[in-house]
Design a protein around this motif. Sequence first.
Motif, short mmCIF file in Angstrom:
data_model
loop_
_atom_site.label_atom_id
_atom_site.label_comp_id
_atom_site.label_asym_id
_atom_site.label_seq_id
_atom_site.Cartn_x
_atom_site.Cartn_y
_atom_site.Cartn_z
N VAL A 185 1.04 -1.18 -0.13
CA VAL A 185 0.20 -0.05 -0.05
C VAL A 185 1.04 1.38 0.12
CG1 VAL A 185 -1.65 1.34 1.28
CG2 VAL A 185 -2.01 -1.31 1.06
N GLY A 186 1.65 1.10 0.84
CA GLY A 186 2.85 2.22 0.99
C GLY A 186 3.51 2.76 -0.53
N VAL A 187 4.19 1.61 -1.04
CA VAL A 187 4.79 1.55 -2.25
C VAL A 187 3.75 2.04 -3.49
CG1 VAL A 187 5.95 0.65 -4.08
CG2 VAL A 187 6.43 0.08 -1.64
N TRP A 188 2.58 1.38 -3.40
CA TRP A 188 1.38 1.84 -4.43
C TRP A 188 1.13 3.49 -4.25
CZ3 TRP A 188 -3.82 2.75 -2.83
CH2 TRP A 188 -4.74 2.93 -3.98
N THR A 189 1.11 3.93 -3.04
CA THR A 189 0.83 5.29 -2.84
C THR A 189 1.92 6.10 -3.39
OG1 THR A 189 -0.31 4.78 -0.70
CG2 THR A 189 0.18 6.89 -1.18
N LEU A 190 3.10 5.68 -3.34
CA LEU A 190 4.34 6.81 -3.67
C LEU A 190 4.49 6.46 -5.10
CD1 LEU A 190 6.98 6.23 -0.74
CD2 LEU A 190 5.13 8.27 -1.43
N ALA B 230 2.88 7.77 3.73
CA ALA B 230 3.45 6.59 2.88
C ALA B 230 4.79 5.91 3.22
CB ALA B 230 3.23 6.81 1.43
N TYR B 231 5.65 6.68 3.55
CA TYR B 231 7.03 6.22 3.92
C TYR B 231 7.18 5.58 5.36
CZ TYR B 231 9.52 8.65 0.27
OH TYR B 231 9.86 8.90 -1.02
N ILE B 232 6.27 5.96 6.18
CA ILE B 232 5.99 5.21 7.70
C ILE B 232 5.35 4.03 7.35
CG2 ILE B 232 4.72 5.38 9.85
CD1 ILE B 232 5.03 8.73 9.84
N LEU B 233 4.43 4.07 6.58
CA LEU B 233 3.75 2.63 6.26
C LEU B 233 4.59 1.63 5.62
CD1 LEU B 233 -0.01 3.07 4.55
CD2 LEU B 233 0.74 2.30 6.87
N ILE B 234 5.54 2.05 4.68
CA ILE B 234 6.59 1.40 4.11
C ILE B 234 7.56 0.57 5.15
CG2 ILE B 234 8.40 1.00 2.57
CD1 ILE B 234 7.17 3.03 0.71
N LEU B 235 7.96 1.73 6.03
CA LEU B 235 8.90 1.16 7.20
C LEU B 235 8.10 0.25 7.84
CD1 LEU B 235 11.65 1.67 8.65
CD2 LEU B 235 10.47 3.54 9.85
N ALA B 236 7.07 0.70 8.45
CA ALA B 236 6.13 -0.28 9.09
C ALA B 236 6.01 -1.61 8.82
CB ALA B 236 4.77 0.26 9.68
N GLY B 237 5.68 -1.56 7.35
CA GLY B 237 5.67 -3.06 6.71
C GLY B 237 6.96 -3.97 6.94
N ALA B 238 8.12 -3.03 6.41
CA ALA B 238 9.35 -4.03 6.54
C ALA B 238 9.67 -4.58 7.99
CB ALA B 238 10.42 -3.11 6.25
N ILE B 239 9.31 -3.64 8.89
CA ILE B 239 9.47 -4.03 10.35
C ILE B 239 8.68 -5.16 10.68
CG2 ILE B 239 9.60 -3.31 12.75
CD1 ILE B 239 10.30 -0.60 11.82
N VAL B 240 7.34 -5.08 10.13
CA VAL B 240 6.43 -6.29 10.37
C VAL B 240 6.75 -7.47 9.91
CG1 VAL B 240 4.28 -7.07 9.69
CG2 VAL B 240 4.35 -4.79 10.68
N MET B 241 7.28 -7.60 8.71
CA MET B 241 7.77 -8.73 8.02
C MET B 241 8.81 -9.42 8.74
SD MET B 241 7.60 -7.97 3.99
CE MET B 241 7.30 -9.75 3.42
N VAL B 242 9.88 -8.35 9.35
CA VAL B 242 11.13 -9.02 9.84
C VAL B 242 10.62 -9.69 11.49
CG1 VAL B 242 13.17 -8.31 11.31
CG2 VAL B 242 12.69 -7.53 8.81
#
Length: 253
Positions: free
Chosen positions: A37-42, A61-73
């Motif tokens: 969603v974050g990448v799509w937005t940007l 959007a950048y915060i969502l991308i960061l949060a998504g990466a941390i979520v996966m880890v």
Amino acid sequence: MGVYEEKKETCGTICLKYLLFTFNFLFWLAGGAVMAVGVWTLVEKSDYISLLPSNTYAASAYILILAGAIVMVTGVLGCCATFKEQRRLLRVYFVLLLCIFLLEVLAGVLAYIYYQQLNEELKQSLRDTMIQKYERTNQEHITRAVDKLQQEFKCCGSNSSGDWASSEWIRSQAGRGRLVPDSCCKSPTPMCGERDHPSNIYKVEGGCISKLEQFILEHLKIIGAVGIGIACVQVIGMVFTCCLYKSLKVEPY
């Protein structure tokens, strides 16, 4: 009686482990969705970001991308912590869940704030951006964004096509007698902007401001919905983690 209690606790721990493992797998998938969603937005509408007066929309959007990466880890770490039954890993996992939760709350707050001030910001800045920077030197990204905005949303000018009468480019020799940019035309061709009749160009009530505002609000709603959904799931994960941590702490080794 003691043996029964011990078996009961062990059975409860096993159930918690599998519940937490299932949660972490779903959580990992959710992390991928948040990043998407974050990448799509940007990426999909990145040109429009240059037309916005502040970076709040992009920041969400950048915060969502960061949060998504941390979520996966975190999802991978949660699986390891669950099966190894290490309280230290569970503590790290819980802290990461909490950090992600706070990041998503921050993204939600930024989206809400921007939602409240969006209309005023667009009214104040979009017209100035379009008439002052369109087709100017070193402003190619603005020109590209404006052309894309007018063609994709079938609009012309910030509030109306009449806004272009104040454009520095239109009034200069470089405009070559155009009344509006060629991207205002329903069928864009070189120099088609010489005629600003409704049969030739888009005449939309509210101009491009209303179209761009509607587009951004829809994206903010998606960002907010995804953030709230993942945050709710995280609360469940934190509860499971606390239960498993407590269960491991009281079990005999």
